[in-house]
Write a protein that holds these residues in place. Structure first.
Motif, PDB file in Angstrom:
ATOM      1  N   PHE A   1      12.186   7.297  17.438  1.00 27.46           N
ATOM      2  CA  PHE A   1      11.882   7.983  16.182  1.00 27.46           C
ATOM      3  C   PHE A   1      10.549   8.684  16.308  1.00 27.46           C
ATOM      4  CE2 PHE A   1      14.812   4.808  14.422  1.00 27.46           C
ATOM      5  CZ  PHE A   1      15.558   5.611  13.580  1.00 27.46           C
ATOM      6  N   ASP A   2      10.447   9.863  15.661  1.00 23.11           N
ATOM      7  CA  ASP A   2       9.127  10.454  15.459  1.00 23.11           C
ATOM      8  C   ASP A   2       8.480   9.737  14.289  1.00 23.11           C
ATOM      9  OD1 ASP A   2       8.566  12.320  17.392  1.00 23.11           O
ATOM     10  OD2 ASP A   2       9.697  13.909  16.409  1.00 23.11           O
ATOM     11  N   THR A   3       9.236   9.605  13.198  1.00 26.73           N
ATOM     12  CA  THR A   3       8.727   8.872  12.035  1.00 26.73           C
ATOM     13  C   THR A   3       9.846   8.025  11.435  1.00 26.73           C
ATOM     14  OG1 THR A   3       9.249  10.756  10.628  1.00 26.73           O
ATOM     15  CG2 THR A   3       6.971  10.575  11.331  1.00 26.73           C
ATOM     16  N   LEU A   4       9.458   6.860  10.950  1.00 23.76           N
ATOM     17  CA  LEU A   4      10.419   5.943  10.321  1.00 23.76           C
ATOM     18  C   LEU A   4       9.729   5.332   9.083  1.00 23.76           C
ATOM     19  CD1 LEU A   4      13.068   4.328  10.348  1.00 23.76           C
ATOM     20  CD2 LEU A   4      12.069   2.804  12.046  1.00 23.76           C
ATOM     21  N   PRO A   5       9.866   6.036   7.934  1.00 24.96           N
ATOM     22  CA  PRO A   5       9.126   5.577   6.754  1.00 24.96           C
ATOM     23  C   PRO A   5       9.760   4.344   6.090  1.00 24.96           C
ATOM     24  CG  PRO A   5      10.246   7.684   6.314  1.00 24.96           C
ATOM     25  CD  PRO A   5      10.637   7.262   7.689  1.00 24.96           C
ATOM     26  N   VAL A   6       8.913   3.384   5.759  1.00 21.98           N
ATOM     27  CA  VAL A   6       9.387   2.155   5.101  1.00 21.98           C
ATOM     28  C   VAL A   6       8.372   1.712   4.022  1.00 21.98           C
ATOM     29  CG1 VAL A   6      10.615   1.238   7.115  1.00 21.98           C
ATOM     30  CG2 VAL A   6       8.209   0.670   6.777  1.00 21.98           C
ATOM     31  N   LEU A   7       8.825   0.779   3.237  1.00 23.38           N
ATOM     32  CA  LEU A   7       7.960   0.106   2.248  1.00 23.38           C
ATOM     33  C   LEU A   7       7.974  -1.369   2.531  1.00 23.38           C
ATOM     34  CD1 LEU A   7       8.936   1.518  -1.277  1.00 23.38           C
ATOM     35  CD2 LEU A   7       6.600   1.381  -0.331  1.00 23.38           C
ATOM     36  N   LEU A   8       6.853  -2.031   2.293  1.00 18.21           N
ATOM     37  CA  LEU A   8       6.801  -3.487   2.453  1.00 18.21           C
ATOM     38  C   LEU A   8       6.273  -4.047   1.136  1.00 18.21           C
ATOM     39  CD1 LEU A   8       7.098  -5.915   4.445  1.00 18.21           C
ATOM     40  CD2 LEU A   8       4.725  -5.524   5.081  1.00 18.21           C
ATOM     41  N   GLY A   9       7.117  -4.779   0.453  1.00 17.75           N
ATOM     42  CA  GLY A   9       6.681  -5.397  -0.788  1.00 17.75           C
ATOM     43  C   GLY A   9       6.995  -4.540  -1.998  1.00 17.75           C
TER      44      GLY A   9
ATOM     45  N   ALA B   1      12.166   3.963   3.228  1.00 16.55           N
ATOM     46  CA  ALA B   1      11.485   4.741   2.182  1.00 16.55           C
ATOM     47  C   ALA B   1      11.551   6.221   2.523  1.00 16.55           C
ATOM     48  CB  ALA B   1      10.033   4.282   2.053  1.00 16.55           C
ATOM     49  N   GLY B   2      12.751   6.763   2.489  1.00 18.38           N
ATOM     50  CA  GLY B   2      12.885   8.199   2.763  1.00 18.38           C
ATOM     51  C   GLY B   2      13.502   8.447   4.118  1.00 18.38           C
ATOM     52  N   ASP B   3      13.582   9.747   4.450  1.00 17.24           N
ATOM     53  CA  ASP B   3      14.295  10.137   5.670  1.00 17.24           C
ATOM     54  C   ASP B   3      13.461   9.887   6.911  1.00 17.24           C
ATOM     55  OD1 ASP B   3      16.432  10.914   4.172  1.00 17.24           O
ATOM     56  OD2 ASP B   3      15.771  13.017   3.998  1.00 17.24           O
ATOM     57  N   SER B   4      14.092   9.279   7.896  1.00 13.16           N
ATOM     58  CA  SER B   4      13.435   9.101   9.192  1.00 13.16           C
ATOM     59  C   SER B   4      13.712  10.356  10.026  1.00 13.16           C
ATOM     60  CB  SER B   4      14.011   7.868   9.884  1.00 13.16           C
ATOM     61  OG  SER B   4      15.409   7.967   9.923  1.00 13.16           O
ATOM     62  N   VAL B   5      12.882  10.572  11.041  1.00 16.92           N
ATOM     63  CA  VAL B   5      13.075  11.738  11.919  1.00 16.92           C
ATOM     64  C   VAL B   5      13.226  11.243  13.351  1.00 16.92           C
ATOM     65  CG1 VAL B   5      12.063  13.909  12.767  1.00 16.92           C
ATOM     66  CG2 VAL B   5      11.653  13.174  10.401  1.00 16.92           C
ATOM     67  N   ARG B   6      14.392  11.553  13.930  1.00 20.94           N
ATOM     68  CA  ARG B   6      14.638  11.196  15.321  1.00 20.94           C
ATOM     69  C   ARG B   6      13.909  12.157  16.239  1.00 20.94           C
ATOM     70  NH1 ARG B   6      16.276   6.471  17.394  1.00 20.94           N
ATOM     71  NH2 ARG B   6      17.733   5.486  15.989  1.00 20.94           N
ATOM     72  N   ARG B   7      13.364  11.632  17.325  1.00 19.31           N
ATOM     73  CA  ARG B   7      12.689  12.482  18.297  1.00 19.31           C
ATOM     74  C   ARG B   7      13.725  13.296  19.066  1.00 19.31           C
ATOM     75  NH1 ARG B   7       7.472  10.495  21.360  1.00 19.31           N
ATOM     76  NH2 ARG B   7       6.792  10.957  19.269  1.00 19.31           N
TER      77      ARG B   7
ATOM     78  N   ALA C   1       0.830  -1.223   0.000  1.00 21.41           N
ATOM     79  CA  ALA C   1       0.000   0.000   0.000  1.00 21.41           C
ATOM     80  C   ALA C   1       0.856   1.262   0.000  1.00 21.41           C
ATOM     81  CB  ALA C   1      -0.938  -0.025   1.202  1.00 21.41           C
ATOM     82  N   GLY C   2       2.095   1.168  -0.415  1.00 20.81           N
ATOM     83  CA  GLY C   2       2.970   2.347  -0.449  1.00 20.81           C
ATOM     84  C   GLY C   2       3.723   2.509   0.863  1.00 20.81           C
ATOM     85  N   ALA C   3       4.427   3.652   0.955  1.00 21.85           N
ATOM     86  CA  ALA C   3       5.255   3.884   2.144  1.00 21.85           C
ATOM     87  C   ALA C   3       4.367   4.101   3.364  1.00 21.85           C
ATOM     88  CB  ALA C   3       6.133   5.110   1.910  1.00 21.85           C
ATOM     89  N   PHE C   4       4.837   3.619   4.497  1.00 27.57           N
ATOM     90  CA  PHE C   4       4.116   3.879   5.753  1.00 27.57           C
ATOM     91  C   PHE C   4       5.135   4.126   6.862  1.00 27.57           C
ATOM     92  CE2 PHE C   4       4.746  -0.705   5.628  1.00 27.57           C
ATOM     93  CZ  PHE C   4       5.137  -1.005   6.928  1.00 27.57           C
ATOM     94  N   ASP C   5       4.631   4.678   7.966  1.00 26.71           N
ATOM     95  CA  ASP C   5       5.493   5.025   9.094  1.00 26.71           C
ATOM     96  C   ASP C   5       5.457   3.886  10.127  1.00 26.71           C
ATOM     97  OD1 ASP C   5       6.807   6.198  11.220  1.00 26.71           O
ATOM     98  OD2 ASP C   5       5.120   7.501  11.761  1.00 26.71           O
ATOM     99  N   VAL C   6       6.627   3.296  10.362  1.00 28.34           N
ATOM    100  CA  VAL C   6       6.716   2.175  11.318  1.00 28.34           C
ATOM    101  C   VAL C   6       6.193   2.586  12.699  1.00 28.34           C
ATOM    102  CG1 VAL C   6       8.367   0.737  12.617  1.00 28.34           C
ATOM    103  CG2 VAL C   6       8.672   1.062  10.163  1.00 28.34           C
ATOM    104  N   MET C   7       6.465   3.828  13.103  1.00 33.58           N
ATOM    105  CA  MET C   7       6.077   4.231  14.457  1.00 33.58           C
ATOM    106  C   MET C   7       4.546   4.241  14.603  1.00 33.58           C
ATOM    107  SD  MET C   7       8.972   4.331  15.632  1.00 33.58           S
ATOM    108  CE  MET C   7       8.565   4.656  17.338  1.00 33.58           C
ATOM    109  N   ALA C   8       3.881   4.968  13.683  1.00 35.82           N
ATOM    110  CA  ALA C   8       2.421   5.109  13.805  1.00 35.82           C
ATOM    111  C   ALA C   8       1.701   3.795  13.489  1.00 35.82           C
ATOM    112  CB  ALA C   8       1.929   6.204  12.868  1.00 35.82           C
TER     113      ALA C   8
END
Ligand code: HEM
Length: 388
Positions: free
Chosen positions: A380-388, A366-372, A122-129
């Motif tokens: 992390f505040d956000t950690l974008p990834v892709l699955l598949g 999948a792009g830049d992550s943001v450290r808290r 389903a595209g990139a998503f944020d591991v944290m959220a």
């Protein structure tokens, strides 16, 4: 040129990105140093950290022992010291050991598999959220035996509490932390009267009848809140850090299909880049650590992050050694305040790794992550990834 100590800022973006090189430099040049910004002695050697964590007679957690105050809502297993703390700690430890952690791990793995199934393709998503928050709320709610609160609402309250741990560096965080703690206390109060599911809460509640002394009830409720919020926030941060470490170590996830490596590997992930970077104690009397003379009433910060990469305690410190054993890292603390939820955290992390391995597709960044921007908690505040 300012000294390394003056330049050391735990909130500097470069330090947040990778704190280990500067901590290694500090350990070599000035292993015990006074940090003006934190108003504390800072320890980077494993042996010094263990000494302070063990010696609760000299190094207090309870600020009242050095003439300070602790607001009532904060009196819990975390802020009391032995001997007062021992009874409440053993009540929670006994209740925790009685829980079905195998069942908890299976349910956590099921939830993680489901989440991955929904997110795949389903595209990139944020591991944290999308993974860390729901998995961690589910794990601690399951442990306590309560209905999981709405994720996002709870994450906001918990974040305010987590950020207030940096109150020494930024006093404006203290009041929002206090308000959030009160909100969470209200929820725990409600659970105390309303929840009837089996779980840790029901068990500790039985130990304090309505006619037990008011202080005992207060300690139990406050500790239940700490277990819920502290457990959730560290677990969520650990999930993000673990995913990031696995993304940076191709092949490690695959190796953890081996059950022996899964067991030792989740501990190594916490040593390698754990969520709790350090803790604070207060010297009850004047003493010496290395060359430093610590005065009574001064704060001391054992930096777990530095200790866990100390070559005097570990070989191949900056490598991820999945079969490291023994692995006496300080990621879960040490001594009378060490983590109560270690076995739960290990179960949650194994569940995550197993679910990632069960999924046919692989995670990629999948792009830049943001450290808290927090010093005590590495997250992390956000950690974008892709699955598949
Ligand atoms: C990977 C996840 C986790 C990590 C790395 C972690 C780490 C830690 C550390 C380092 C401490 C000691 C802090 C100090 O000495 O001041 C601690 C304390 C504590 N942890 Fe955890 N924790 C995790 C998950 C959990 C979970 C899931 C729970 C509950 C279910 C939990 C409950 C607690 C409690 C209640 C304390 C306070 C113990 C005391 O002061 O006696 N933790 N944790």
């Amino acid at each position: 040129m300012p000294s390394l100590i003056d330049r050391y800022d735990p909130l500097d973006p470069e330090v947040l990105r990778n704190p280990y090189p500067v901590l290694a430099e500090l350990r070599l040049s000035e292993p015990v140093f006074w940090h003006e910004g934190m108003g504390s002695w800072t320890l980077t050697r494993y042996a010094d950290c263990v000494r302070v964590l063990r010696d609760h007679a000299t190094f207090a957690r309870d600020a009242r022992r050095t003439g300070g105050t602790v607001p009532e809502p904060s009196l819990s297993v975390q802020t009391l010291d032995p001997p007062q703390q021992s009874q409440i700690r053993s009540l929670f430890m006994t209740a925790l050991r009685a829980q079905d952690l195998t069942g908890l791990e299976e349910r956590a793995c099921h939830l993680a598999r489901e989440r991955l199934g929904e997110l795949a393709g389903a595209g990139a998503f944020d591991v944290m959220a999308e993974i860390a928050v729901p998995l961690s709320v589910a794990v601690v709610s399951d442990l306590l035996g309560v209905e999981a609160p709405p994720y996002e609402e709870f994450a906001a309250v918990s974040d305010a509490i987590m950020r207030s741990m940096d109150g020494g560096l930024n006093p404006t965080l203290v009041e929002p932390g206090r308000v959030a703690r009160q909100q969470l206390s209200d929820l725990v109060d409600y659970w105390f009267t309303a929840s009837s599911r089996p779980g840790l809460l029901t068990q500790v509640r039985q130990a304090v009848s309505p006619d037990s002394d008011a202080l005992a009830r207060l300690y139990v409720k406050n500790t239940a809140r700490v277990v819920f919020q502290g457990g959730y926030s560290t677990m969520a941060a650990a999930v993000g850090n673990a995913v990031q470490t696995l993304l940076g170590h191709p092949g490690a996830l695959e190796q953890m299909r081996n059950p022996a490596l899964l067991a030792t590997g989740v501990d190594e992930l916490v040593r390698f880049d754990g969520p709790v970077q350090g803790t604070t104690r207060i010297a009850v009397r004047s003493c010496r650590i290395g060359d430093a003379v610590i005065e009574a009433g001064q704060k001391v910060i054992p930096l777990f992050a530095a200790a866990n990469h100390d070559p005097a305690a570990f070989s191949r410190v900056d490598e991820l050694v999945l079969d490291r054993s023994p692995n006496r890292h300080l990621g879960y603390g040490w001594g009378p305040h060490s983590c109560i939820g270690t076995t739960v955290a290990q179960a949650g992390l194994r569940a995550l790794v197993a679910a990632l391995n069960d999924h046919p597709a692989r995670l990629t960044a999948a792009g830049d992550s943001v450290r808290r921007r927090t010093a005590t908690m590495r997250a992390f505040d956000t950690l974008p990834v892709l699955l598949g």
